[in-house]
Design an enzyme around this catalytic site. Sequence first.
Site, PDB file in Angstrom:
ATOM      1  N   CYS A   1       0.863  -1.184   0.000  1.00  0.00           N
ATOM      2  CA  CYS A   1       0.000   0.000   0.000  1.00  0.00           C
ATOM      3  C   CYS A   1       0.896   1.230   0.000  1.00  0.00           C
ATOM      4  O   CYS A   1       2.082   1.131  -0.361  1.00  0.00           O
ATOM      5  CB  CYS A   1      -0.984  -0.019   1.178  1.00  0.00           C
ATOM      6  SG  CYS A   1      -0.215   0.042   2.809  1.00  0.00           S
TER       7      CYS A   1
ATOM      8  N   ARG B   1      -3.379  -0.583   5.421  1.00  0.00           N
ATOM      9  CA  ARG B   1      -4.010  -1.636   4.624  1.00  0.00           C
ATOM     10  C   ARG B   1      -3.136  -2.853   4.362  1.00  0.00           C
ATOM     11  O   ARG B   1      -3.594  -4.000   4.507  1.00  0.00           O
ATOM     12  CB  ARG B   1      -4.472  -1.060   3.274  1.00  0.00           C
ATOM     13  CG  ARG B   1      -5.623  -0.104   3.375  1.00  0.00           C
ATOM     14  CD  ARG B   1      -5.790   0.690   2.102  1.00  0.00           C
ATOM     15  NE  ARG B   1      -4.632   1.536   1.853  1.00  0.00           N
ATOM     16  CZ  ARG B   1      -4.426   2.255   0.769  1.00  0.00           C
ATOM     17  NH1 ARG B   1      -5.323   2.202  -0.206  1.00  0.00           N
ATOM     18  NH2 ARG B   1      -3.363   3.006   0.641  1.00  0.00           N
TER      19      ARG B   1
ATOM     20  N   ASP C   1      -8.437   4.007   1.413  1.00  0.00           N
ATOM     21  CA  ASP C   1      -7.374   4.184   2.396  1.00  0.00           C
ATOM     22  C   ASP C   1      -7.958   4.724   3.708  1.00  0.00           C
ATOM     23  O   ASP C   1      -8.400   5.876   3.767  1.00  0.00           O
ATOM     24  CB  ASP C   1      -6.344   5.165   1.841  1.00  0.00           C
ATOM     25  CG  ASP C   1      -5.071   5.162   2.669  1.00  0.00           C
ATOM     26  OD1 ASP C   1      -5.127   4.715   3.833  1.00  0.00           O
ATOM     27  OD2 ASP C   1      -4.038   5.597   2.148  1.00  0.00           O
TER      28      ASP C   1
HETATM   29  P1  4NP Z   1      -1.797   2.907   4.096  1.00  0.00           P
HETATM   30  O1  4NP Z   1      -2.336   4.314   4.665  1.00  0.00           O
HETATM   31  O2  4NP Z   1      -1.241   3.194   2.725  1.00  0.00           O
HETATM   32  O3  4NP Z   1      -3.016   2.030   4.045  1.00  0.00           O
HETATM   33  O4  4NP Z   1      -0.754   2.424   5.093  1.00  0.00           O
HETATM   34  C1  4NP Z   1      -1.524   5.458   4.742  1.00  0.00           C
HETATM   35  C2  4NP Z   1      -0.718   5.649   5.832  1.00  0.00           C
HETATM   36  C3  4NP Z   1       0.078   6.796   5.924  1.00  0.00           C
HETATM   37  C4  4NP Z   1       0.040   7.733   4.907  1.00  0.00           C
HETATM   38  C5  4NP Z   1      -0.764   7.533   3.798  1.00  0.00           C
HETATM   39  C6  4NP Z   1      -1.545   6.384   3.711  1.00  0.00           C
HETATM   40  N1  4NP Z   1       0.826   8.925   5.001  1.00  0.00           N
HETATM   41  O5  4NP Z   1       0.711   9.784   4.131  1.00  0.00           O
HETATM   42  O6  4NP Z   1       1.629   9.044   5.930  1.00  0.00           O
END
Ligand code: 4NP
Length: 149
Positions: free
Chosen positions: A8, A14, A123
Amino acid sequence: MTKVLFVCLGNICRSPMAEFVLKDMVRRRGLEEEFIIESRGTSSEEIGNDVHYGTVRKLNSVGVPVEHRQATKFTKRDYDEFDYIIGMEARNVRDIMTFIDEDPDDKVCRLLDYSNNPRDIADPWYTGNFDITYQDVVEGCEAFLKSIT
Ligand code: 4NP
């Protein structure tokens, strides 16, 4: 041995959720010795950080074991090491392609491309809804296991 890598953006919401859900599914089927399952992120934003509390809380509530871990970024070497490189949304697939340039072994897709209703997994970092993400991850992991077993 089947090697599965979930990817992800941040590797804290995720893809660790999908890693732990699939590990639990294969454990329940007595297949854990046949799989290596890991996860990565495409951004550097969260490198070294543990799983997001929303993912921990959701998985705790449904009895899926959670391991402490440190967010890790996807590398080109991962492409060679894993059999399946599974993103959560189209953006992840596009980002993975910037690391690997081409996908000659056709390893890269979205998790819900294995389902009857191919789509992105939203997300929860932005939506705050870990319940819907969990439902989508379970649907995708069940469909993935069905497709390979
Ligand atoms: P993930 O969610 O891709 O599902 O782990 C996110 C976690 C952190 C960030 C973006 C998406 N971020 O910009 O820090």
